[in-house]
Scaffold this motif. Structure first.
Motif, PDB file in Angstrom:
ATOM      1  N   PHE A 225       0.867  -1.169   0.000  1.00 51.94           N
ATOM      2  CA  PHE A 225       0.000   0.000   0.000  1.00 51.94           C
ATOM      3  C   PHE A 225       0.906   1.221   0.000  1.00 51.94           C
ATOM      4  O   PHE A 225       1.729   1.415   0.913  1.00 51.94           O
ATOM      5  CB  PHE A 225      -0.934  -0.035   1.212  1.00 51.94           C
ATOM      6  CG  PHE A 225      -1.903  -1.189   1.159  1.00 51.94           C
ATOM      7  CD1 PHE A 225      -3.083  -1.081   0.434  1.00 51.94           C
ATOM      8  CD2 PHE A 225      -1.607  -2.392   1.768  1.00 51.94           C
ATOM      9  CE1 PHE A 225      -3.969  -2.153   0.344  1.00 51.94           C
ATOM     10  CE2 PHE A 225      -2.482  -3.473   1.694  1.00 51.94           C
ATOM     11  CZ  PHE A 225      -3.653  -3.353   0.973  1.00 51.94           C
ATOM     12  N   THR A 226       0.762   2.032  -1.041  1.00 52.66           N
ATOM     13  CA  THR A 226       1.725   3.088  -1.303  1.00 52.66           C
ATOM     14  C   THR A 226       1.008   4.315  -1.839  1.00 52.66           C
ATOM     15  O   THR A 226      -0.193   4.284  -2.131  1.00 52.66           O
ATOM     16  CB  THR A 226       2.782   2.586  -2.315  1.00 52.66           C
ATOM     17  OG1 THR A 226       3.782   3.587  -2.508  1.00 52.66           O
ATOM     18  CG2 THR A 226       2.153   2.225  -3.661  1.00 52.66           C
ATOM     19  N   SER A 227       1.756   5.398  -1.976  1.00 50.79           N
ATOM     20  CA  SER A 227       1.203   6.627  -2.546  1.00 50.79           C
ATOM     21  C   SER A 227       2.315   7.409  -3.212  1.00 50.79           C
ATOM     22  O   SER A 227       3.415   7.532  -2.655  1.00 50.79           O
ATOM     23  CB  SER A 227       0.548   7.488  -1.470  1.00 50.79           C
ATOM     24  OG  SER A 227       0.186   8.760  -1.981  1.00 50.79           O
ATOM     25  N   GLN A 228       2.033   7.944  -4.374  1.00 52.91           N
ATOM     26  CA  GLN A 228       3.003   8.783  -5.071  1.00 52.91           C
ATOM     27  C   GLN A 228       3.272  10.074  -4.310  1.00 52.91           C
ATOM     28  O   GLN A 228       4.275  10.742  -4.553  1.00 52.91           O
ATOM     29  CB  GLN A 228       2.502   9.089  -6.482  1.00 52.91           C
ATOM     30  CG  GLN A 228       2.398   7.864  -7.368  1.00 52.91           C
ATOM     31  CD  GLN A 228       1.523   8.090  -8.586  1.00 52.91           C
ATOM     32  OE1 GLN A 228       1.145   9.231  -8.891  1.00 52.91           O
ATOM     33  NE2 GLN A 228       1.181   7.014  -9.285  1.00 52.91           N
ATOM     34  N   GLY A 229       2.401  10.423  -3.379  1.00 46.74           N
ATOM     35  CA  GLY A 229       2.582  11.631  -2.589  1.00 46.74           C
ATOM     36  C   GLY A 229       3.265  11.398  -1.263  1.00 46.74           C
ATOM     37  O   GLY A 229       3.309  12.306  -0.426  1.00 46.74           O
ATOM     38  N   CYS A 230       3.809  10.212  -1.051  1.00 48.63           N
ATOM     39  CA  CYS A 230       4.438   9.846   0.223  1.00 48.63           C
ATOM     40  C   CYS A 230       5.945   9.769   0.040  1.00 48.63           C
ATOM     41  O   CYS A 230       6.445   8.919  -0.711  1.00 48.63           O
ATOM     42  CB  CYS A 230       3.865   8.509   0.709  1.00 48.63           C
ATOM     43  SG  CYS A 230       4.868   7.622   1.910  1.00 48.63           S
ATOM     44  N   SER A 231       6.691  10.615   0.740  1.00 49.81           N
ATOM     45  CA  SER A 231       8.141  10.656   0.584  1.00 49.81           C
ATOM     46  C   SER A 231       8.832   9.423   1.147  1.00 49.81           C
ATOM     47  O   SER A 231       9.992   9.159   0.823  1.00 49.81           O
ATOM     48  CB  SER A 231       8.701  11.909   1.269  1.00 49.81           C
ATOM     49  OG  SER A 231       8.419  11.891   2.657  1.00 49.81           O
ATOM     50  N   SER A 232       8.147   8.653   1.989  1.00 51.15           N
ATOM     51  CA  SER A 232       8.727   7.444   2.570  1.00 51.15           C
ATOM     52  C   SER A 232       8.526   6.214   1.699  1.00 51.15           C
ATOM     53  O   SER A 232       9.099   5.157   1.996  1.00 51.15           O
ATOM     54  CB  SER A 232       8.095   7.168   3.946  1.00 51.15           C
ATOM     55  OG  SER A 232       8.273   8.247   4.820  1.00 51.15           O
ATOM     56  N   CYS A 233       7.757   6.335   0.622  1.00 46.81           N
ATOM     57  CA  CYS A 233       7.369   5.167  -0.155  1.00 46.81           C
ATOM     58  C   CYS A 233       8.371   4.683  -1.207  1.00 46.81           C
ATOM     59  O   CYS A 233       8.377   3.487  -1.520  1.00 46.81           O
ATOM     60  CB  CYS A 233       6.019   5.423  -0.836  1.00 46.81           C
ATOM     61  SG  CYS A 233       4.622   5.392   0.318  1.00 46.81           S
ATOM     62  N   PRO A 234       9.199   5.534  -1.802  1.00 46.09           N
ATOM     63  CA  PRO A 234      10.068   5.049  -2.874  1.00 46.09           C
ATOM     64  C   PRO A 234      10.917   3.823  -2.540  1.00 46.09           C
ATOM     65  O   PRO A 234      11.031   2.918  -3.380  1.00 46.09           O
ATOM     66  CB  PRO A 234      10.921   6.281  -3.210  1.00 46.09           C
ATOM     67  CG  PRO A 234       9.990   7.425  -2.967  1.00 46.09           C
ATOM     68  CD  PRO A 234       9.236   7.020  -1.730  1.00 46.09           C
ATOM     69  N   PRO A 235      11.525   3.705  -1.337  1.00 47.66           N
ATOM     70  CA  PRO A 235      12.290   2.486  -1.065  1.00 47.66           C
ATOM     71  C   PRO A 235      11.423   1.227  -1.085  1.00 47.66           C
ATOM     72  O   PRO A 235      11.864   0.169  -1.562  1.00 47.66           O
ATOM     73  CB  PRO A 235      12.871   2.736   0.334  1.00 47.66           C
ATOM     74  CG  PRO A 235      12.929   4.222   0.456  1.00 47.66           C
ATOM     75  CD  PRO A 235      11.695   4.702  -0.251  1.00 47.66           C
ATOM     76  N   ALA A 236      10.204   1.313  -0.569  1.00 47.73           N
ATOM     77  CA  ALA A 236       9.299   0.157  -0.585  1.00 47.73           C
ATOM     78  C   ALA A 236       8.860  -0.159  -2.013  1.00 47.73           C
ATOM     79  O   ALA A 236       8.748  -1.335  -2.393  1.00 47.73           O
ATOM     80  CB  ALA A 236       8.088   0.429   0.301  1.00 47.73           C
ATOM     81  N   ASN A 237       8.606   0.888  -2.814  1.00 43.47           N
ATOM     82  CA  ASN A 237       8.278   0.664  -4.222  1.00 43.47           C
ATOM     83  C   ASN A 237       9.408  -0.092  -4.914  1.00 43.47           C
ATOM     84  O   ASN A 237       9.176  -1.039  -5.671  1.00 43.47           O
ATOM     85  CB  ASN A 237       8.064   2.003  -4.947  1.00 43.47           C
ATOM     86  CG  ASN A 237       6.817   2.730  -4.512  1.00 43.47           C
ATOM     87  OD1 ASN A 237       5.958   2.176  -3.847  1.00 43.47           O
ATOM     88  ND2 ASN A 237       6.719   3.990  -4.887  1.00 43.47           N
ATOM     89  N   ALA A 238      10.642   0.337  -4.662  1.00 46.97           N
ATOM     90  CA  ALA A 238      11.802  -0.305  -5.283  1.00 46.97           C
ATOM     91  C   ALA A 238      11.932  -1.762  -4.839  1.00 46.97           C
ATOM     92  O   ALA A 238      12.294  -2.636  -5.634  1.00 46.97           O
ATOM     93  CB  ALA A 238      13.064   0.474  -4.934  1.00 46.97           C
ATOM     94  N   ASN A 239      11.647  -2.033  -3.573  1.00 42.38           N
ATOM     95  CA  ASN A 239      11.707  -3.410  -3.090  1.00 42.38           C
ATOM     96  C   ASN A 239      10.622  -4.273  -3.727  1.00 42.38           C
ATOM     97  O   ASN A 239      10.861  -5.458  -4.002  1.00 42.38           O
ATOM     98  CB  ASN A 239      11.583  -3.441  -1.569  1.00 42.38           C
ATOM     99  CG  ASN A 239      12.865  -3.045  -0.875  1.00 42.38           C
ATOM    100  OD1 ASN A 239      13.957  -3.195  -1.430  1.00 42.38           O
ATOM    101  ND2 ASN A 239      12.757  -2.534   0.342  1.00 42.38           N
ATOM    102  N   LEU A 240       9.442  -3.710  -3.978  1.00 42.36           N
ATOM    103  CA  LEU A 240       8.401  -4.484  -4.650  1.00 42.36           C
ATOM    104  C   LEU A 240       8.809  -4.766  -6.092  1.00 42.36           C
ATOM    105  O   LEU A 240       8.529  -5.855  -6.613  1.00 42.36           O
ATOM    106  CB  LEU A 240       7.061  -3.747  -4.615  1.00 42.36           C
ATOM    107  CG  LEU A 240       5.858  -4.654  -4.916  1.00 42.36           C
ATOM    108  CD1 LEU A 240       5.536  -5.521  -3.706  1.00 42.36           C
ATOM    109  CD2 LEU A 240       4.626  -3.850  -5.325  1.00 42.36           C
ATOM    110  N   VAL A 241       9.450  -3.799  -6.739  1.00 41.17           N
ATOM    111  CA  VAL A 241       9.967  -4.034  -8.089  1.00 41.17           C
ATOM    112  C   VAL A 241      10.926  -5.226  -8.076  1.00 41.17           C
ATOM    113  O   VAL A 241      10.839  -6.132  -8.913  1.00 41.17           O
ATOM    114  CB  VAL A 241      10.681  -2.776  -8.622  1.00 41.17           C
ATOM    115  CG1 VAL A 241      11.438  -3.100  -9.901  1.00 41.17           C
ATOM    116  CG2 VAL A 241       9.670  -1.658  -8.878  1.00 41.17           C
ATOM    117  N   ARG A 242      11.822  -5.234  -7.122  1.00 41.57           N
ATOM    118  CA  ARG A 242      12.795  -6.335  -7.008  1.00 41.57           C
ATOM    119  C   ARG A 242      12.078  -7.667  -6.745  1.00 41.57           C
ATOM    120  O   ARG A 242      12.395  -8.687  -7.357  1.00 41.57           O
ATOM    121  CB  ARG A 242      13.767  -6.012  -5.871  1.00 41.57           C
ATOM    122  CG  ARG A 242      14.870  -7.027  -5.659  1.00 41.57           C
ATOM    123  CD  ARG A 242      15.822  -6.521  -4.592  1.00 41.57           C
ATOM    124  NE  ARG A 242      16.822  -7.527  -4.247  1.00 41.57           N
ATOM    125  CZ  ARG A 242      17.727  -7.369  -3.287  1.00 41.57           C
ATOM    126  NH1 ARG A 242      17.756  -6.234  -2.586  1.00 41.57           N
ATOM    127  NH2 ARG A 242      18.600  -8.339  -3.024  1.00 41.57           N
TER     128      ARG A 242
END
Length: 232
Positions: free
Chosen positions: A36-53
């Motif tokens: 569960f993520t949001s493009q407006g959340c500054s804490s989300c990019p690392p989690a997004n990257a981990n989901l990509v991996r």
């Protein structure tokens, strides 16, 4: 910020008699990871990257749900939908959370972590027993969920339509202004199909929207544990 075992012959005959064409490449999932993520959340990019991996592992079904409650910060998430926010909110009581937050990874509907540490993600997934619920068979126009024992019924059957690849999203405003954020397996549609009572059930489902894939998740009600999942 804050399975797809073989179907019984009778069921297979039922599928063919209804004109369904089975997908030979339908995939059993040993684990389902929802971010569960949001493009407006500054804490989300690392989690997004981990989901990509993690999305590169074929036996793990990864799904990215964009929530809406950070839209007021200056950037409306381009994938956000209320039903995705509602799904996250339904999880929190059973997971012992006081409220929804991002980023949040939910693994098999049972475990909640932030998702910023890939080693932690792997430890949690590896500690989870494989999904062992009813067999699922996806077809061109329907899904068969087989009979199962030892699972508290009723449970819900969900249909998810998601993008199979990685999409890069440029963000112009808000906390991530100027950044381009990678998203993997972005969910576009979520629909509760039916309630499963433990017996074999066959349900019509729409073909995937152009370019999307479908997944079926069998899950205890009210944000409970996931017992089975498959994707086409």
């Amino acid at each position: 910020m804050r399975y797809l075992s073989g179907l019984r012959p009778a069921v297979a005959a039922l599928v063919l008699s209804c004109g369904f064409i089975a997908h030979a490449d339908a995939g059993q999932s040993t684990a389902i990871v929802e971010l569960f993520t949001s493009q407006g959340c500054s804490s989300c990019p690392p989690a997004n990257a981990n989901l990509v991996r993690l999305s590169k592992e074929p036996d793990i079904l990864t799904l990215s749900f964009s929530v809406t409650y950070w839209d007021y910060l200056g950037w409306k998430d381009s994938f956000g939908k209320k039903e995705f926010t509602d799904r996250q909110t339904a999880y929190e009581p059973a997971l012992g959370q006081s409220g929804a937050f991002t980023p949040q990874m939910v693994i098999n509907g049972r475990e909640s972590i932030v998702g910023q540490d890939f080693n932690e993600i792997r430890r949690v997934i590896d500690s989870e027993p494989p999904l062992s619920g009813p067999p699922i068979s996806l077809s061109t126009h329907g899904v068969v969920v087989g009979a199962g024992k030892g699972i508290p019924a009723p449970v819900d059957i969900w249909l998810v339509q998601y993008g199979p690849g990685i999409v890069q999203v440029p963000v112009a405003r808000g906390e991530n202004a100027g950044e381009t954020l990678p998203h993997a397996h972005v969910v576009h549609e979520l629909q509760r199909l039916a309630t499963w009572q433990g017996e074999t059930v066959m349900l019509p489902i729409p073909s995937a929207h152009r370019g999307l894939k479908r997944a079926v998740i069998v899950q205890e009600q009210n944000g409970g544990r996931i017992v089975a999942g498959a994707t086409d």
